[in-house]
Scaffold this motif. Sequence first.
Motif, PDB file in Angstrom:
ATOM      1  N   THR A 128       0.821  -1.223   0.000  1.00 45.49           N
ATOM      2  CA  THR A 128       0.000   0.000   0.000  1.00 45.49           C
ATOM      3  C   THR A 128       0.849   1.265   0.000  1.00 45.49           C
ATOM      4  O   THR A 128       0.380   2.324  -0.400  1.00 45.49           O
ATOM      5  CB  THR A 128      -0.933   0.031   1.223  1.00 45.49           C
ATOM      6  OG1 THR A 128      -0.160   0.014   2.426  1.00 45.49           O
ATOM      7  CG2 THR A 128      -1.886  -1.153   1.201  1.00 45.49           C
ATOM      8  N   GLU A 129       2.103   1.160   0.454  1.00 47.72           N
ATOM      9  CA  GLU A 129       3.012   2.311   0.474  1.00 47.72           C
ATOM     10  C   GLU A 129       4.318   1.940  -0.221  1.00 47.72           C
ATOM     11  O   GLU A 129       5.412   2.173   0.283  1.00 47.72           O
ATOM     12  CB  GLU A 129       3.277   2.747   1.919  1.00 47.72           C
ATOM     13  CG  GLU A 129       2.017   3.077   2.711  1.00 47.72           C
ATOM     14  CD  GLU A 129       2.301   3.373   4.165  1.00 47.72           C
ATOM     15  OE1 GLU A 129       3.473   3.665   4.497  1.00 47.72           O
ATOM     16  OE2 GLU A 129       1.364   3.311   4.978  1.00 47.72           O
ATOM     17  N   ARG A 130       4.173   1.385  -1.406  1.00 50.53           N
ATOM     18  CA  ARG A 130       5.332   0.789  -2.084  1.00 50.53           C
ATOM     19  C   ARG A 130       6.419   1.818  -2.379  1.00 50.53           C
ATOM     20  O   ARG A 130       7.614   1.538  -2.199  1.00 50.53           O
ATOM     21  CB  ARG A 130       4.860   0.132  -3.377  1.00 50.53           C
ATOM     22  CG  ARG A 130       5.965  -0.586  -4.143  1.00 50.53           C
ATOM     23  CD  ARG A 130       5.402  -1.519  -5.157  1.00 50.53           C
ATOM     24  NE  ARG A 130       6.420  -2.207  -5.934  1.00 50.53           N
ATOM     25  CZ  ARG A 130       6.219  -3.330  -6.608  1.00 50.53           C
ATOM     26  NH1 ARG A 130       5.023  -3.889  -6.580  1.00 50.53           N
ATOM     27  NH2 ARG A 130       7.184  -3.905  -7.286  1.00 50.53           N
ATOM     28  N   GLU A 131       6.042   2.989  -2.822  1.00 47.63           N
ATOM     29  CA  GLU A 131       7.047   4.004  -3.155  1.00 47.63           C
ATOM     30  C   GLU A 131       7.834   4.433  -1.912  1.00 47.63           C
ATOM     31  O   GLU A 131       9.067   4.594  -1.966  1.00 47.63           O
ATOM     32  CB  GLU A 131       6.363   5.214  -3.786  1.00 47.63           C
ATOM     33  CG  GLU A 131       7.339   6.289  -4.251  1.00 47.63           C
ATOM     34  CD  GLU A 131       6.649   7.435  -4.954  1.00 47.63           C
ATOM     35  OE1 GLU A 131       7.334   8.402  -5.330  1.00 47.63           O
ATOM     36  OE2 GLU A 131       5.410   7.364  -5.114  1.00 47.63           O
ATOM     37  N   GLU A 132       7.128   4.616  -0.800  1.00 50.67           N
ATOM     38  CA  GLU A 132       7.796   4.986   0.443  1.00 50.67           C
ATOM     39  C   GLU A 132       8.749   3.892   0.899  1.00 50.67           C
ATOM     40  O   GLU A 132       9.878   4.159   1.333  1.00 50.67           O
ATOM     41  CB  GLU A 132       6.745   5.271   1.525  1.00 50.67           C
ATOM     42  CG  GLU A 132       7.317   5.593   2.889  1.00 50.67           C
ATOM     43  CD  GLU A 132       8.072   6.896   2.937  1.00 50.67           C
ATOM     44  OE1 GLU A 132       8.842   7.094   3.900  1.00 50.67           O
ATOM     45  OE2 GLU A 132       7.911   7.718   2.006  1.00 50.67           O
ATOM     46  N   VAL A 133       8.317   2.636   0.813  1.00 52.34           N
ATOM     47  CA  VAL A 133       9.176   1.510   1.191  1.00 52.34           C
ATOM     48  C   VAL A 133      10.413   1.471   0.305  1.00 52.34           C
ATOM     49  O   VAL A 133      11.542   1.267   0.778  1.00 52.34           O
ATOM     50  CB  VAL A 133       8.398   0.182   1.100  1.00 52.34           C
ATOM     51  CG1 VAL A 133       9.336  -1.014   1.278  1.00 52.34           C
ATOM     52  CG2 VAL A 133       7.294   0.140   2.147  1.00 52.34           C
ATOM     53  N   GLU A 134      10.215   1.689  -0.990  1.00 51.73           N
ATOM     54  CA  GLU A 134      11.330   1.675  -1.941  1.00 51.73           C
ATOM     55  C   GLU A 134      12.365   2.749  -1.597  1.00 51.73           C
ATOM     56  O   GLU A 134      13.577   2.509  -1.623  1.00 51.73           O
ATOM     57  CB  GLU A 134      10.778   1.886  -3.352  1.00 51.73           C
ATOM     58  CG  GLU A 134      11.739   1.533  -4.461  1.00 51.73           C
ATOM     59  CD  GLU A 134      11.073   1.633  -5.823  1.00 51.73           C
ATOM     60  OE1 GLU A 134      10.601   2.728  -6.183  1.00 51.73           O
ATOM     61  OE2 GLU A 134      10.990   0.604  -6.517  1.00 51.73           O
ATOM     62  N   ASN A 135      11.885   3.951  -1.249  1.00 56.09           N
ATOM     63  CA  ASN A 135      12.798   5.046  -0.890  1.00 56.09           C
ATOM     64  C   ASN A 135      13.580   4.722   0.384  1.00 56.09           C
ATOM     65  O   ASN A 135      14.780   5.018   0.487  1.00 56.09           O
ATOM     66  CB  ASN A 135      12.015   6.345  -0.705  1.00 56.09           C
ATOM     67  CG  ASN A 135      11.442   6.865  -2.011  1.00 56.09           C
ATOM     68  OD1 ASN A 135      11.955   6.571  -3.083  1.00 56.09           O
ATOM     69  ND2 ASN A 135      10.371   7.636  -1.929  1.00 56.09           N
ATOM     70  N   LYS A 136      12.901   4.117   1.362  1.00 53.60           N
ATOM     71  CA  LYS A 136      13.572   3.780   2.613  1.00 53.60           C
ATOM     72  C   LYS A 136      14.580   2.644   2.411  1.00 53.60           C
ATOM     73  O   LYS A 136      15.648   2.631   3.055  1.00 53.60           O
ATOM     74  CB  LYS A 136      12.544   3.381   3.673  1.00 53.60           C
ATOM     75  CG  LYS A 136      11.634   4.522   4.116  1.00 53.60           C
ATOM     76  CD  LYS A 136      12.421   5.648   4.762  1.00 53.60           C
ATOM     77  CE  LYS A 136      11.488   6.730   5.283  1.00 53.60           C
ATOM     78  NZ  LYS A 136      12.231   7.857   5.898  1.00 53.60           N
ATOM     79  N   LEU A 137      14.269   1.702   1.551  1.00 57.33           N
ATOM     80  CA  LEU A 137      15.224   0.637   1.250  1.00 57.33           C
ATOM     81  C   LEU A 137      16.490   1.212   0.622  1.00 57.33           C
ATOM     82  O   LEU A 137      17.612   0.818   0.970  1.00 57.33           O
ATOM     83  CB  LEU A 137      14.593  -0.394   0.317  1.00 57.33           C
ATOM     84  CG  LEU A 137      13.473  -1.266   0.891  1.00 57.33           C
ATOM     85  CD1 LEU A 137      12.902  -2.175  -0.186  1.00 57.33           C
ATOM     86  CD2 LEU A 137      13.961  -2.088   2.076  1.00 57.33           C
ATOM     87  N   LEU A 138      16.310   2.153  -0.308  1.00 57.64           N
ATOM     88  CA  LEU A 138      17.464   2.792  -0.934  1.00 57.64           C
ATOM     89  C   LEU A 138      18.291   3.543   0.104  1.00 57.64           C
ATOM     90  O   LEU A 138      19.531   3.470   0.098  1.00 57.64           O
ATOM     91  CB  LEU A 138      17.002   3.744  -2.036  1.00 57.64           C
ATOM     92  CG  LEU A 138      18.106   4.580  -2.699  1.00 57.64           C
ATOM     93  CD1 LEU A 138      19.162   3.681  -3.334  1.00 57.64           C
ATOM     94  CD2 LEU A 138      17.521   5.527  -3.740  1.00 57.64           C
ATOM     95  N   LEU A 139      17.622   4.264   0.993  1.00 58.32           N
ATOM     96  CA  LEU A 139      18.343   5.016   2.016  1.00 58.32           C
ATOM     97  C   LEU A 139      19.140   4.083   2.923  1.00 58.32           C
ATOM     98  O   LEU A 139      20.305   4.365   3.256  1.00 58.32           O
ATOM     99  CB  LEU A 139      17.354   5.835   2.853  1.00 58.32           C
ATOM    100  CG  LEU A 139      17.952   6.654   4.000  1.00 58.32           C
ATOM    101  CD1 LEU A 139      18.971   7.655   3.469  1.00 58.32           C
ATOM    102  CD2 LEU A 139      16.860   7.370   4.784  1.00 58.32           C
ATOM    103  N   GLY A 140      18.535   2.963   3.322  1.00 58.13           N
ATOM    104  CA  GLY A 140      19.247   2.015   4.180  1.00 58.13           C
ATOM    105  C   GLY A 140      20.488   1.457   3.496  1.00 58.13           C
ATOM    106  O   GLY A 140      21.555   1.312   4.124  1.00 58.13           O
ATOM    107  N   ILE A 141      20.369   1.144   2.195  1.00 59.35           N
ATOM    108  CA  ILE A 141      21.524   0.611   1.454  1.00 59.35           C
ATOM    109  C   ILE A 141      22.563   1.698   1.223  1.00 59.35           C
ATOM    110  O   ILE A 141      23.779   1.443   1.290  1.00 59.35           O
ATOM    111  CB  ILE A 141      21.036   0.003   0.130  1.00 59.35           C
ATOM    112  CG1 ILE A 141      20.190  -1.246   0.423  1.00 59.35           C
ATOM    113  CG2 ILE A 141      22.204  -0.352  -0.771  1.00 59.35           C
ATOM    114  CD1 ILE A 141      19.510  -1.830  -0.787  1.00 59.35           C
ATOM    115  N   GLN A 142      22.128   2.937   0.974  1.00 57.09           N
ATOM    116  CA  GLN A 142      23.076   4.048   0.816  1.00 57.09           C
ATOM    117  C   GLN A 142      23.930   4.225   2.069  1.00 57.09           C
ATOM    118  O   GLN A 142      25.152   4.407   1.985  1.00 57.09           O
ATOM    119  CB  GLN A 142      22.313   5.349   0.524  1.00 57.09           C
ATOM    120  CG  GLN A 142      21.841   5.507  -0.903  1.00 57.09           C
ATOM    121  CD  GLN A 142      21.092   6.811  -1.110  1.00 57.09           C
ATOM    122  OE1 GLN A 142      20.448   7.317  -0.195  1.00 57.09           O
ATOM    123  NE2 GLN A 142      21.171   7.355  -2.316  1.00 57.09           N
TER     124      GLN A 142
END
Length: 316
Positions: A128-142
């Motif tokens: 339901t919040e796929r874009e937000e999850v995607e952004n947070k995953l990128l931030l964690g990997i960064q």
Amino acid sequence: MITCGFEQIGFKKSKTTGSVNTKRIYSAGRKWLGPTFTFKKFDAVGQEIMFNESTVYAAPDPQEDVEDDSGASLTITVDIHIIYFVIPEDLKLLHDEYDVNYHPIITSSALTALKDTASKFTLKQFYTEREEVENKLLLGIQQRLGGMCCPVNCNVSNCFVGCISRDQCTVKDKGLFVDARYLQLTNLKIPYEVEQRNLKTLIITEETAKESFTQQAAVIEKETEQKVQQIKNSALEVTANSTAQAALIAAKSQASYRQILEAARRKGLMTLFSSTGLSTVEHKNSFDYLRSLADNSNAHLTVDFDQLIMGPTKLP
């Protein structure tokens, strides 16, 4: 002349001793280094990490998840694509720490960061919040790959809140000395039981909406029937009123016609009696009698016959 490809950067390396001079970074082009030197090359373009059907674990949601003993309801299968770049100014540190065999280490660290970050989101948030999850995953990997240092070029890889300016970063703050810029969550598979539960919820929601619309339609249909009947009743009322008004107007007209006709007849008789000298009642009655006979189409009048005054129009 030694060539460094357009997609590469590198250090000067001795062919004889194998030593590497990391004081200068060479970019693409043909360079004269001497016959005993070559390049130790690194990719300057984006390097891809692909996690296909990787298993991650979502955070439990008391309102949604019904976890079994194996925890299967919290399992998610994802396909993730990541693009990272080496940081030229940190290339010496990358070389000294991992040499040219850094990619497997980067991949393993990215997967660890992916699983750690994914565990902060519930199953529902993943779809339901796929874009937000995607952004947070990128931030964690960064933050795992590049540390807490701000990216070299923040207009390419956005600076995150709390990052340390690069001129103040220590080696420990730089992570694995690469910059993860892009991440795409291409596929997501949730557990079957959760999928079925969500499907049932959607079906119930749609059925509830359908029932609501059906009831609304029935109410609207009844209201429409009432309005139609009201219009019909109004039309019948108008028709009946118009018919009555027409009959009244016709009756008034007929009465007025008779009144005018009788008034004209009286006036005409008065003029006739005055001009002919008929003044007695007997004469006036006789005249009126004769006029009535004359108006009768079935009457036959003769003159100067004593015995036949009125008879049929044809004699036998």
